[in-house]
Design a protein around this motif. Structure first.
Motif, PDB file in Angstrom:
ATOM      1  N   LEU A   1      91.004  58.832 -22.093  1.00  0.00           N
ATOM      2  CA  LEU A   1      89.872  57.912 -22.004  1.00  0.00           C
ATOM      3  C   LEU A   1      89.565  57.306 -23.370  1.00  0.00           C
ATOM      4  CD1 LEU A   1      87.320  59.434 -19.525  1.00  0.00           C
ATOM      5  CD2 LEU A   1      88.412  57.216 -19.443  1.00  0.00           C
ATOM      6  N   ASP A   2      89.709  58.120 -24.430  1.00  0.00           N
ATOM      7  CA  ASP A   2      89.557  57.630 -25.793  1.00  0.00           C
ATOM      8  C   ASP A   2      90.421  56.406 -26.018  1.00  0.00           C
ATOM      9  OD1 ASP A   2      87.777  59.016 -27.235  1.00  0.00           O
ATOM     10  OD2 ASP A   2      89.229  59.836 -28.658  1.00  0.00           O
TER      11      ASP A   2
ATOM     12  N   VAL B   1      88.681  53.574 -23.839  1.00  0.00           N
ATOM     13  CA  VAL B   1      87.302  53.163 -24.116  1.00  0.00           C
ATOM     14  C   VAL B   1      87.177  52.481 -25.477  1.00  0.00           C
ATOM     15  CG1 VAL B   1      84.961  54.001 -24.514  1.00  0.00           C
ATOM     16  CG2 VAL B   1      86.277  54.864 -22.584  1.00  0.00           C
ATOM     17  N   THR B   2      87.844  53.038 -26.509  1.00  0.00           N
ATOM     18  CA  THR B   2      87.741  52.434 -27.842  1.00  0.00           C
ATOM     19  C   THR B   2      88.243  50.982 -27.845  1.00  0.00           C
ATOM     20  OG1 THR B   2      88.001  54.607 -28.819  1.00  0.00           O
ATOM     21  CG2 THR B   2      88.310  52.734 -30.270  1.00  0.00           C
TER      22      THR B   2
ATOM     23  N   ILE C   1      85.725  48.685 -25.860  1.00  0.00           N
ATOM     24  CA  ILE C   1      84.520  48.306 -26.596  1.00  0.00           C
ATOM     25  C   ILE C   1      84.880  47.356 -27.737  1.00  0.00           C
ATOM     26  CG2 ILE C   1      82.664  49.196 -28.066  1.00  0.00           C
ATOM     27  CD1 ILE C   1      82.395  51.534 -26.228  1.00  0.00           C
TER      28      ILE C   1
ATOM     29  N   LEU D   1      83.470  43.537 -28.268  1.00  0.00           N
ATOM     30  CA  LEU D   1      82.894  43.113 -29.538  1.00  0.00           C
ATOM     31  C   LEU D   1      83.624  41.883 -30.066  1.00  0.00           C
ATOM     32  CD1 LEU D   1      80.627  44.241 -31.250  1.00  0.00           C
ATOM     33  CD2 LEU D   1      82.315  45.551 -32.536  1.00  0.00           C
TER      34      LEU D   1
ATOM     35  N   VAL E   1      88.497  56.929 -40.894  1.00  0.00           N
ATOM     36  CA  VAL E   1      87.417  56.147 -40.284  1.00  0.00           C
ATOM     37  C   VAL E   1      86.192  56.148 -41.200  1.00  0.00           C
ATOM     38  CG1 VAL E   1      85.870  55.994 -38.313  1.00  0.00           C
ATOM     39  CG2 VAL E   1      88.265  56.510 -37.959  1.00  0.00           C
TER      40      VAL E   1
ATOM     41  N   GLY F   1      84.806  52.715 -43.073  1.00  0.00           N
ATOM     42  CA  GLY F   1      83.445  52.288 -42.755  1.00  0.00           C
ATOM     43  C   GLY F   1      82.537  52.296 -43.956  1.00  0.00           C
TER      44      GLY F   1
ATOM     45  N   ALA G   1      82.104  49.572 -46.563  1.00  0.00           N
ATOM     46  CA  ALA G   1      81.155  48.475 -46.374  1.00  0.00           C
ATOM     47  C   ALA G   1      79.969  48.600 -47.325  1.00  0.00           C
ATOM     48  CB  ALA G   1      80.671  48.444 -44.921  1.00  0.00           C
TER      49      ALA G   1
ATOM     50  N   ALA H   1      80.036  42.906 -37.071  1.00  0.00           N
ATOM     51  CA  ALA H   1      81.050  43.028 -36.032  1.00  0.00           C
ATOM     52  C   ALA H   1      82.434  43.234 -36.645  1.00  0.00           C
ATOM     53  CB  ALA H   1      81.039  41.784 -35.136  1.00  0.00           C
TER      54      ALA H   1
ATOM     55  N   VAL I   1      83.122  44.667 -39.582  1.00  0.00           N
ATOM     56  CA  VAL I   1      83.178  46.039 -40.090  1.00  0.00           C
ATOM     57  C   VAL I   1      83.421  47.015 -38.939  1.00  0.00           C
ATOM     58  CG1 VAL I   1      81.840  47.874 -41.177  1.00  0.00           C
ATOM     59  CG2 VAL I   1      81.741  45.570 -42.108  1.00  0.00           C
ATOM     60  N   ALA I   2      82.676  46.819 -37.851  1.00  0.00           N
ATOM     61  CA  ALA I   2      82.827  47.711 -36.701  1.00  0.00           C
ATOM     62  C   ALA I   2      84.238  47.620 -36.130  1.00  0.00           C
ATOM     63  CB  ALA I   2      81.791  47.367 -35.630  1.00  0.00           C
TER      64      ALA I   2
ATOM     65  N   ALA J   1      86.781  49.506 -38.234  1.00  0.00           N
ATOM     66  CA  ALA J   1      86.687  50.961 -38.030  1.00  0.00           C
ATOM     67  C   ALA J   1      87.268  51.365 -36.681  1.00  0.00           C
ATOM     68  CB  ALA J   1      85.235  51.414 -38.142  1.00  0.00           C
ATOM     69  N   LEU J   2      86.947  50.590 -35.630  1.00  0.00           N
ATOM     70  CA  LEU J   2      87.469  50.919 -34.299  1.00  0.00           C
ATOM     71  C   LEU J   2      88.992  50.825 -34.287  1.00  0.00           C
ATOM     72  CD1 LEU J   2      84.911  49.169 -31.905  1.00  0.00           C
ATOM     73  CD2 LEU J   2      85.144  51.601 -32.398  1.00  0.00           C
TER      74      LEU J   2
ATOM     75  N   ASP K   1      90.387  53.861 -35.947  1.00  0.00           N
ATOM     76  CA  ASP K   1      90.210  55.031 -35.100  1.00  0.00           C
ATOM     77  C   ASP K   1      91.232  55.034 -33.964  1.00  0.00           C
ATOM     78  OD1 ASP K   1      88.650  57.394 -34.385  1.00  0.00           O
ATOM     79  OD2 ASP K   1      88.152  56.257 -32.586  1.00  0.00           O
TER      80      ASP K   1
ATOM     81  N   VAL L   1      82.473  56.608 -29.467  1.00  0.00           N
ATOM     82  CA  VAL L   1      82.759  55.314 -30.096  1.00  0.00           C
ATOM     83  C   VAL L   1      81.612  54.921 -31.028  1.00  0.00           C
ATOM     84  CG1 VAL L   1      83.010  52.843 -29.684  1.00  0.00           C
ATOM     85  CG2 VAL L   1      84.304  54.452 -28.317  1.00  0.00           C
TER      86      VAL L   1
ATOM     87  N   ILE M   1      81.473  53.809 -35.447  1.00  0.00           N
ATOM     88  CA  ILE M   1      81.051  52.526 -36.028  1.00  0.00           C
ATOM     89  C   ILE M   1      80.295  52.788 -37.333  1.00  0.00           C
ATOM     90  CG2 ILE M   1      79.645  50.472 -35.666  1.00  0.00           C
ATOM     91  CD1 ILE M   1      80.327  50.625 -32.732  1.00  0.00           C
ATOM     92  N   PRO M   2      80.721  52.170 -38.438  1.00  0.00           N
ATOM     93  CA  PRO M   2      80.097  52.426 -39.734  1.00  0.00           C
ATOM     94  C   PRO M   2      78.598  52.141 -39.716  1.00  0.00           C
ATOM     95  CG  PRO M   2      82.109  51.164 -39.998  1.00  0.00           C
ATOM     96  CD  PRO M   2      81.847  51.229 -38.536  1.00  0.00           C
TER      97      PRO M   2
ATOM     98  N   ALA N   1      77.184  48.623 -40.362  1.00  0.00           N
ATOM     99  CA  ALA N   1      77.447  47.709 -39.246  1.00  0.00           C
ATOM    100  C   ALA N   1      76.484  47.971 -38.093  1.00  0.00           C
ATOM    101  CB  ALA N   1      78.889  47.865 -38.768  1.00  0.00           C
TER     102      ALA N   1
ATOM    103  N   ILE O   1      73.877  45.121 -36.792  1.00  0.00           N
ATOM    104  CA  ILE O   1      74.432  44.290 -35.717  1.00  0.00           C
ATOM    105  C   ILE O   1      73.363  43.881 -34.706  1.00  0.00           C
ATOM    106  CG2 ILE O   1      75.149  46.027 -34.017  1.00  0.00           C
ATOM    107  CD1 ILE O   1      77.944  44.550 -34.109  1.00  0.00           C
TER     108      ILE O   1
END
Lengths: 244, 219
Positions: free
Chosen positions: A9-10, A13-14, A17, A21, A181, A185, A188, A219, A221-222, A225-226, A229, B63, B67-68, B71, B75
């Protein structure tokens, strides 16, 4: 069952999402009214430079963590260092309660401005996951396997290199994934002490009151990281020693 | 040492500011932890017998944690503006995973034969949940709540960057005034008080754990 289902699922799902985004980012980027100030903040060349800075910071700090934490973890799991190990893990656990923001500022006070300062701060903050996972990884190796290594006449170094380390690789990789990760992150925050990174875009948006720029920076930055990951999750799934 | 003396002098001249800033951070910790506990425990309880929604909610919560912080704190600004709310939302999303994971682990750790015997005694499903499963899982759930509370203390320092107040204010103002007098003292105030608050929460929640764990489970 739980473990495999959760990790599968990881892997879904990652990216799901992340995709959501990315679509949101695309829509905002293309369809929001940008005044000249916002356009200047979001100059693609700027964003690319900041992204590059952030990735370079993350790369060196993660490398530093790997070089320091894995040998350290191996050292303290040799017999006789049990007290040292508990003290060290306890101390680093306490360090973990220091806010990342405070830590990066303290490193700045201590070492002054520059990329080295940021790299050391990021490394200090992400040392624990790799160290802890190295220790856990080595300690979860079945003692009877080590015994049979002894019985086969392996020296301690051979047992470490051919039994203990290969068997702890999956756990160590999971620690490196966490550290990556964190460093990607936390990079930033490098802007706070003049270290660049995508935080600059977010900060410019905050200072000049441009919500669109804030959103785009956040967004990005996120998403970075995603992405890291997700790459880590793939590595964990497909990189393990033969026979495991 | 003069460094420590000057820090105490710095503190003694601004107790009011220190107290109000500390209260802001504590406000985040309490509101975020309570909100996250209500949501995460509810989700954990509702999905306890359904594998797919359970694993899905765990995956989503994890998840958020990747996320940092900068962010996630920024956001939501285009939607909710600056101040308390973007900070609260970010901290809330971070705090979900430790509680949810421990609720799931705790409920799964309940011996099924105990649930069976409760059924045999004629208990309804709700009675089993509240009188058997949750009390048995409580120590594990509370450990998750403790982790979330400590996490919130550390991350809430960022709130100052989105005008959300809290102990990060000291770090921000110290950094902005470097190398003027009292700037270092301000930074250390933010860092040390965060650390002390995290330790205080850790030990008080361990105490709370002993008080709220039912006697039979404790032994």
């Amino acid at each position: 069952m739980n473990e495999s289902r959760a990790s599968r699922l990881d892997l879904i799902v990652t990216p799901a999402i992340g995709l959501l985004l990315a679509v949101l980012l695309f829509v905002v980027w293309n369809y929001s009214d940008m005044d000249p100030t916002t356009e200047r903040i979001l100059e693609p060349a700027n964003l690319a430079r900041q992204l590059q800075q952030q990735l370079i910071l993350a790369f060196w700090s993660t490398l530093l963590v790997i070089i320091v934490a894995i040998p350290l973890g191996i050292m303290v799991t040799r017999g006789g260092a049990r007290g040292l190990k508990n003290t060290m893990v306890g101390f680093l656990g306490l360090m973990q309660a220091i806010p990342a923001y405070g830590l990066i500022v303290l490193f700045f006070v201590w070492l002054g401005q520059g990329a080295t300062t940021v790299i050391l701060a990021l490394a200090a903050f992400s040392l624990l996951p790799v160290l802890r996972n190295t220790i856990v990884g080595i300690e979860q190796v079945d003692p009877s396997v080590i015994e049979s290594g002894k019985g086969m006449g392996m020296t301690p170094v051979q047992r470490l290199a051919r039994i203990e380390l290969p068997l702890s690789v999956p756990v160590i990789i999971s620690g490196i994934r966490t550290a990556t990760v964190i460093t990607v992150g936390m990079g930033a925050l490098a802007f706070l002490i003049g270290g660049g990174g995508l935080g600059e875009t977010i900060n410019a948006g905050l200072k000049l009151n441009r919500p669109t720029a804030i959103f785009v920076g956040a967004a990005l930055v996120a998403l970075v990281a995603l992405a890291f990951d997700f790459a880590g999750a793939l590595a964990q799934r497909y990189l393990h020693p033969k026979g495991l | 040492m003069s460094g420590i003396e000057s820090w105490f002098e710095y503190l003694s001249k601004r107790w009011d500011l220190v107290a109000s800033t500390l209260l802001e951070t504590l406000g985040y910790v309490v509101s975020v932890t309570v909100a996250a506990a209500i949501v995460a425990i509810t989700v954990g309880v509702l999905t306890r017998n359904r594998a797919f929604p359970r694993e899905l909610s765990l995956a989503i919560a994890s998840v958020f944690l990747t996320i940092p912080s900068l962010a996630l704190f920024t956001i939501f600004i285009p939607v909710v503006g600056l101040g308390f709310w973007p900070s609260f939302i970010a901290l809330f999303l971070y705090a979900l995973l430790p509680i949810l994971r421990n609720t799931v682990t705790g409920l799964q750790g309940v011996d099924s034969s105990i649930v069976e015997s409760a059924k045999g005694m004629g208990m309804t499903r709700l009675q089993i949940l509240f009188k058997v499963e949750l009390p048995l899982a409580w120590p594990v759930i509370l450990a998750g709540i403790r982790v979330s509370a400590m996490l919130t203390v550390g991350i809430s320092a960022i709130a100052t960057l989105v005008a959300g107040g809290g102990l990060g204010d000291f770090i921000k103002s110290g950094l902005a005034r470097l190398p003027l007098p009292n700037s270092l003292e301000a930074i250390w105030t933010g860092v040390i008080l965060s650390l002390l608050l995290a330790l205080a929460i850790d030990s008080s929640m361990r105490g709370l754990g002993r008080l709220t764990t039912s006697a039979g489970v404790r032994s």
